[in-house]
Design a protein around this motif. Sequence first.
Motif: not given
Length: 253
Positions: A125-134
Amino acid sequence: MAEDLKGRVALVTGAGRGIGRAIAARLAVAGAAIAVCDVHGDTAVKAADELAEEYGARAVGVAADISDSVQVREALSAVRSQLGPVNLLVNNAAVDVVRKFTDTDEADWDRIISVNLRGTITVTRAVLDDMMEHGGGRIINIASDAGRVGSSGEVVYSATKGGVIAFGKALAREVARYGITINCVAPGPTETSLLGQVNDFNPKIVESTVRSIPLRRVAQPDDIAGVVAFLASDSAAYMTGQTVSVSGGLTMM
């Protein structure tokens, strides 16, 4: 080596030794920047320094107990500031208590579940936002064939690894639209400290298991690392939601 991971920022949990250390090295050789995450900070820093020296990799060591979401967020913040956002996550960290189920207690269950299952969920969960954004990323969960067929003396561990497999499959469906793939690697018996625990519990289990492996040996950590590197590479771009057993033929499914 076929894999080209230049431009990737990889976070490998439990990477201070064993399978995690071998995975971190293999990804470094392929050109990824490496965040070595381990519950022991000095071990993480030492491993990162060795990767930088041996392979010329950009590498940083961070300490985190992955069962603690605050520590996970702090570790990710440090990685982001030093290497950039993570676009390759390997959830490798795990613990076990090798005993008969009836000889374990709630404290044992809680620790195994909090690290192996909840910890994998927390870091993901901690890495997903960056992956989705980038624009996407790769998540590779190190499960276990114990999570597919069960293992004597590792009942709760087997349950958590089965949960990791199911978690990866379900989440793979949700995040595919963002260009994120999620796959599991399920090692069979591997030359690690965990196999030593199983041997201490009952050496006959290890002996009989090795006799049952068609390739007639237990895995080495590098055997697992090679499959992880493949799944991280563009060669596996059309694979998601899959579980790959690396067991020398012990399990075929």
